[in-house]
Structure formats: C-alpha cells, structure tokens
Motif scaffolding. Structure first.
Motif, PDB file in Angstrom:
ATOM      1  N   THR A 115     -25.366 -26.081   6.020  1.00 45.14           N
ATOM      2  CA  THR A 115     -24.118 -26.731   5.623  1.00 45.14           C
ATOM      3  C   THR A 115     -22.900 -25.925   6.040  1.00 45.14           C
ATOM      4  N   GLY A 116     -23.115 -24.864   6.764  1.00 45.89           N
ATOM      5  CA  GLY A 116     -22.005 -24.019   7.188  1.00 45.89           C
ATOM      6  C   GLY A 116     -22.534 -22.853   7.994  1.00 45.89           C
ATOM      7  N   GLY A 117     -21.847 -21.705   7.901  1.00 41.45           N
ATOM      8  CA  GLY A 117     -22.266 -20.564   8.691  1.00 41.45           C
ATOM      9  C   GLY A 117     -21.715 -20.638  10.096  1.00 41.45           C
ATOM     10  N   SER A 118     -22.089 -19.663  10.904  1.00 50.52           N
ATOM     11  CA  SER A 118     -21.504 -19.565  12.245  1.00 50.52           C
ATOM     12  C   SER A 118     -21.925 -20.711  13.160  1.00 50.52           C
ATOM     13  N   LEU A 119     -23.040 -21.375  12.874  1.00 45.47           N
ATOM     14  CA  LEU A 119     -23.512 -22.471  13.720  1.00 45.47           C
ATOM     15  C   LEU A 119     -23.017 -23.833  13.264  1.00 45.47           C
ATOM     16  N   GLY A 120     -22.328 -23.891  12.120  1.00 44.47           N
ATOM     17  CA  GLY A 120     -21.843 -25.163  11.610  1.00 44.47           C
ATOM     18  C   GLY A 120     -22.930 -25.932  10.890  1.00 44.47           C
ATOM     19  N   SER A 121     -22.689 -27.225  10.657  1.00 43.90           N
ATOM     20  CA  SER A 121     -23.642 -28.065   9.934  1.00 43.90           C
ATOM     21  C   SER A 121     -24.678 -28.639  10.893  1.00 43.90           C
ATOM     22  N   GLY A 122     -25.913 -28.694  10.412  1.00 42.25           N
ATOM     23  CA  GLY A 122     -26.980 -29.250  11.217  1.00 42.25           C
ATOM     24  C   GLY A 122     -28.294 -28.567  10.899  1.00 42.25           C
ATOM     25  N   VAL A 123     -29.345 -28.972  11.598  1.00 46.38           N
ATOM     26  CA  VAL A 123     -30.650 -28.347  11.431  1.00 46.38           C
ATOM     27  C   VAL A 123     -30.714 -27.123  12.331  1.00 46.38           C
ATOM     28  N   VAL A 124     -30.979 -25.966  11.722  1.00 47.46           N
ATOM     29  CA  VAL A 124     -31.108 -24.722  12.471  1.00 47.46           C
ATOM     30  C   VAL A 124     -32.524 -24.196  12.285  1.00 47.46           C
ATOM     31  N   HIS A 125     -32.956 -23.355  13.227  1.00 50.23           N
ATOM     32  CA  HIS A 125     -34.307 -22.804  13.115  1.00 50.23           C
ATOM     33  C   HIS A 125     -34.346 -21.391  13.665  1.00 50.23           C
ATOM     34  N   SER A 126     -35.358 -20.638  13.186  1.00 43.51           N
ATOM     35  CA  SER A 126     -35.643 -19.290  13.658  1.00 43.51           C
ATOM     36  C   SER A 126     -37.154 -19.161  13.732  1.00 43.51           C
ATOM     37  N   TRP A 127     -37.666 -18.313  14.622  1.00 45.53           N
ATOM     38  CA  TRP A 127     -39.109 -18.247  14.822  1.00 45.53           C
ATOM     39  C   TRP A 127     -39.506 -16.809  15.136  1.00 45.53           C
ATOM     40  N   GLN A 128     -40.755 -16.499  14.840  1.00 49.38           N
ATOM     41  CA  GLN A 128     -41.296 -15.200  15.205  1.00 49.38           C
ATOM     42  C   GLN A 128     -41.432 -15.110  16.727  1.00 49.38           C
ATOM     43  N   LEU A 129     -41.083 -13.978  17.254  1.00 51.04           N
ATOM     44  CA  LEU A 129     -41.165 -13.773  18.696  1.00 51.04           C
ATOM     45  C   LEU A 129     -42.603 -13.544  19.146  1.00 51.04           C
ATOM     46  N   THR A 130     -43.394 -12.981  18.257  1.00 50.02           N
ATOM     47  CA  THR A 130     -44.840 -12.833  18.455  1.00 50.02           C
ATOM     48  C   THR A 130     -45.502 -13.096  17.111  1.00 50.02           C
ATOM     49  N   PRO A 131     -46.781 -13.474  17.076  1.00 49.64           N
ATOM     50  CA  PRO A 131     -47.431 -13.721  15.782  1.00 49.64           C
ATOM     51  C   PRO A 131     -47.342 -12.491  14.874  1.00 49.64           C
ATOM     52  N   GLY A 132     -46.710 -12.675  13.707  1.00 46.39           N
ATOM     53  CA  GLY A 132     -46.559 -11.588  12.760  1.00 46.39           C
ATOM     54  C   GLY A 132     -45.453 -10.615  13.095  1.00 46.39           C
ATOM     55  N   GLY A 133     -44.691 -10.857  14.157  1.00 41.85           N
ATOM     56  CA  GLY A 133     -43.678  -9.915  14.622  1.00 41.85           C
ATOM     57  C   GLY A 133     -42.280 -10.245  14.159  1.00 41.85           C
ATOM     58  N   GLY A 134     -41.285  -9.724  14.896  1.00 36.18           N
ATOM     59  CA  GLY A 134     -39.887  -9.934  14.555  1.00 36.18           C
ATOM     60  C   GLY A 134     -39.438 -11.365  14.812  1.00 36.18           C
ATOM     61  N   TRP A 135     -38.262 -11.675  14.288  1.00 33.88           N
ATOM     62  CA  TRP A 135     -37.757 -13.046  14.326  1.00 33.88           C
ATOM     63  C   TRP A 135     -36.585 -13.179  15.291  1.00 33.88           C
ATOM     64  N   SER A 136     -36.439 -14.385  15.820  1.00 35.77           N
ATOM     65  CA  SER A 136     -35.297 -14.717  16.669  1.00 35.77           C
ATOM     66  C   SER A 136     -34.043 -14.874  15.825  1.00 35.77           C
ATOM     67  N   SER A 137     -32.906 -14.943  16.499  1.00 35.09           N
ATOM     68  CA  SER A 137     -31.671 -15.348  15.830  1.00 35.09           C
ATOM     69  C   SER A 137     -31.749 -16.839  15.511  1.00 35.09           C
ATOM     70  N   TRP A 138     -30.881 -17.299  14.607  1.00 34.94           N
ATOM     71  CA  TRP A 138     -30.827 -18.724  14.291  1.00 34.94           C
ATOM     72  C   TRP A 138     -30.282 -19.487  15.490  1.00 34.94           C
ATOM     73  N   GLU A 139     -30.842 -20.666  15.740  1.00 40.05           N
ATOM     74  CA  GLU A 139     -30.336 -21.566  16.775  1.00 40.05           C
ATOM     75  C   GLU A 139     -30.147 -22.952  16.188  1.00 40.05           C
TER      76      GLU A 139
END
Length: 411
Positions: free
Chosen positions: A129-153
C-alpha cells in the motif's frame, strides 16, 4: 472494518518439523529462505494466506504472518512488523529458531503469502500500500534454496487485496488477486511463464470476466491436477472457479458453495483436503459455532453444511484447518475476544470429528493471524500472531497423536 484486514486464508499445510530444544545462534543466511519444491499445492492441499482478523487496516503495530518449508525441511515464518517484513527459520529441521531478521526494504503492507518454487527457493508476495515501489503486488525470492533474498520488485501495480498463490501441475506459481475497488469487482490472476521463470500479464481469472462481491479467496490443487479458486462472498455463499485442464485457464463452475444456514460468518474460511481427495471448508457462523461443508466426491459438488459446535465467546474468530500425517484433518479456532485456541480433529481419515473441543494451553492478547504447517517429521505446528507482531507457536509432541505443547513466544 476494512476489507484488506478481512482477507482470508485457509491453510498452509506442508511437510516440516516443530521446534525442539533451545534456540541457537544461527550462521548468517544472507537475509532469508528459498522458494521451491514441496509446497501445499504439490501436496494436493490448499494454499493461501493466513487468516486475518476484522481489525483496523492501519499499518503499524498490526502484523500478518505466513509460513513455508525450505527445501532442506526447515520451517520458515515471515511476519510484518510495521512496514518491514521480518522472518525467522529453524536452524535444523524440527530444531530451534533463529532470531527475527528483516527482509530488504519497507513495503508498507500486510498479508504476505510465502510459497516454495519448483527449484526449492521460497518466494513471498505482498499487496503493498506504499513504500518505495508504490501500491501494487510486490515480491521477493531466495536467490538460492535456503539462501539470501532478492530486493523487492513490483509485480503488478494497482490497488489489490491478497495475494493468494497456488502452484500449477507443471510447477509454475500463479497469483490470485481481488481489486481493492468498489463492488462488483473482478478476480485477477497472473502466472509464471515457466517454473521459476518471469511472469506473464495480469488478466481476469475467467473469460468473459465474472464480477462479484468481494470475498475470501481459497486456492487448492485437486487430485486431477486442476487449480481451484473459491471466493467466499458473505452472505451469498461462494463462487467456484476451476481450470479447464491442467495448467490451463479457468472457468466458473455451475455449482457454487451454498450459503450458511445460520447467517453469514464474520471471518474467513479454513480449508483442507481429506485423504480421499475431497475438499472440506470450515467457518464460524453468526451463531458462534464452527460449521463445515465438504465435496460429495473429489472435484464434485459441495453439499450439506454441518455444525461442529464450539460456542465461542463471539463470532469473530480465526479458523485454521490442516491435515495430519495420517490423513486426519484437524481444525483450530482462535478467538479474537479471549485469545484462546481450541481444536477438534477427525477420529479417522475423512471421518467424523471429536464431539468435544480441546483447549491448547496458553493465550495471547489481541490475536491477529494464524497459520499451520506440517514439520519434516510429520508433526503439525501452529503459529498465532497478535496485533503487536509477536508470534507464538505450539506443536504436536509426536506425529498425529500429540499431545500438544503450550502456546509460547517463538523467540
């Protein structure tokens, strides 16, 4: 009460394990967990966001929560703490828990949904509902199984309620949304172009689009490898959509889920799949009792609401259903008024439920969200969060048979 906080869920039932032993200090994980293999959809059970309470929709202390299982069998929990999504994970399957750690960047939203991709990486979706990406559906994912996460997109700009996520037979994740607009509204969907790949365009769930009142969404993959979506619209019952073939488009079903005989419910649906492949739905009615309805046959009509009793203090409750490792369903109800959790269970797979409700020891102030998941060793575990973002958990001491631990603060 805002529709955003009334967004419902049904269940998250996955294979994983309950906390045993003291919490250890984790090695650095680079910020998160994977999106990948065994998901509720792959297990033939419903996936959805955790059930939400009819509370204020103002961000801040309010939080929402979601659970998933990593590719190596460790459970992961994510919650909102203000505008930041935080997560914690088991240090080993069934073991102690890490401290809470923030995912990168604020997204200004509630109601996350986390699911495992076909390659084992976890992925989390939020209707921001806000934040730097504005309103909409955002997602983040692990870069490898069990590893670190991506930035929100940003996945889909606009004002939406949800999201709910399922997984197709071919492994592609599919997101289901409702427009956060005046009624009537259209259920929208978008899917990965291949398992773990980029995403296609957002489009109406069916052609021609079907407009309806806002409702609680429940998503599951049935025994015929078809994704099903039910939009539970109070007080009219539920609209039911199903894929026309595995991995294909959706069509509305001629038979909807009938309305409750006691008046519309004040909260969302719980849902779980029986061992014979029939789907079963649960909801607290205006009479403050839990009601259930199941399919006559796998993929068939929903028939005959039955009361399971309960006589809860108010009609405002969180309902959660999950399948035990032996196939018996178990249903949990947490009261928003008294913070108490009680449960009933089938006495045999697909059979009748225990006549009496049993309390799980422990209460919490102002419960807000609830989720369940199955550990790697088969033990069920439940998580309950309050409006201040504090998460409590309880778990079976042995698979299917119990007894249950008391509710205690996660870490």
């Amino acid at each position: 009460m805002g529709r955003r906080l009334l967004l419902a869920a049904a269940v998250m039932v996955v294979l994983a394990a309950a906390p045993v032993g003291a919490t250890e200090q984790p090695a650095s994980k680079g910020g998160s967990v994977p999106e990948g293999p065994a998901t509720p959809s792959s297990l033939g059970v419903p996936t959805a966001t955790p059930s939400r309470s009819p509370r204020s929709s103002t961000p801040g202390p309010a939080s929402s929560m979601t659970t998933a299982i990593n590719a190596d069998g460790r459970l992961e929990v994510a919650r909102f703490n203000g505008t930041i999504l935080e997560h914690a994970w088991q240090l080993s399957p069934g073991g102690g828990w890490s401290p809470w750690e923030a995912l990168p960047g604020p997204v200004g939203a509630l109601e996350p949904t986390m699911i495992q991709n076909s390659d084992g990486r976890l992925e989390v979706f939020v209707a921001a509902t806000g934040g730097s990406l504005g309103s909409g559906v955002v997602h983040s994912w692990q870069l490898t199984p069990g590893g670190g996460w991506s930035s929100w997109e940003l996945l889909a700009p606009g004002a939406y309620i949800g999201p709910n996520v399922g997984r197709n037979q071919d492994g592609r994740l599919q997101v289901f949304l409702q427009e956060d607009t005046n009624e009537p509204l259209t259920i929208m969907t978008m899917a990965q172009q291949c398992a773990g790949c980029g995403w296609g365009q957002l489009a109406p769930l069916s052609t021609p689009p079907v407009s309806a009142s806002w409702g609680f969404l429940t998503v599951w993959l049935d025994r015929n490898a078809l994704l099903n979506v039910v939009s539970w619209s109070t007080p009219n019952g539920g609209l039911w959509f199903r894929q026309t073939a595995p991995n294909a488009g959706f069509a509305p079903q001629p038979l909807s889920v009938p309305a409750l005989p006691v008046g519309f419910p004040a909260g969302p649906l719980g849902a779980a799949m029986n061992s014979d492949g029939t789907m079963q739905l649960f909801v607290v009615g205006s009479d403050r009792n839990l009601w259930t309805i199941r399919q006559f046959a796998p993929g068939g009509e929903f028939v005959l609401w039955l009361s399971l009793g309960g006589d809860f203090p108010t009609e405002f409750n969180s309902v959660l259903a999950a399948a035990n490792v032996d196939g018996r369903l178990e249903v949990f109800v947490t009261g928003f008024a008294n913070g108490a959790t009680s449960h009933v269970w089938q006495t045999s797979p697909g059979g009748s439920f225990t006549p009496a409700w049993t309390a799980i020891k422990g209460t919490l102030d102002q419960p807000d969200a609830q989720a369940a998941i199955q550990n790697a060793d088969g033990r069920l575990e439940i998580f309950v969060a309050n409006l201040f973002g504090v998460v409590f958990n309880a778990y079976q001491m042995a698979p299917a048979t119990g007894p249950w631990s008391s509710l205690a603060r996660l870490n």
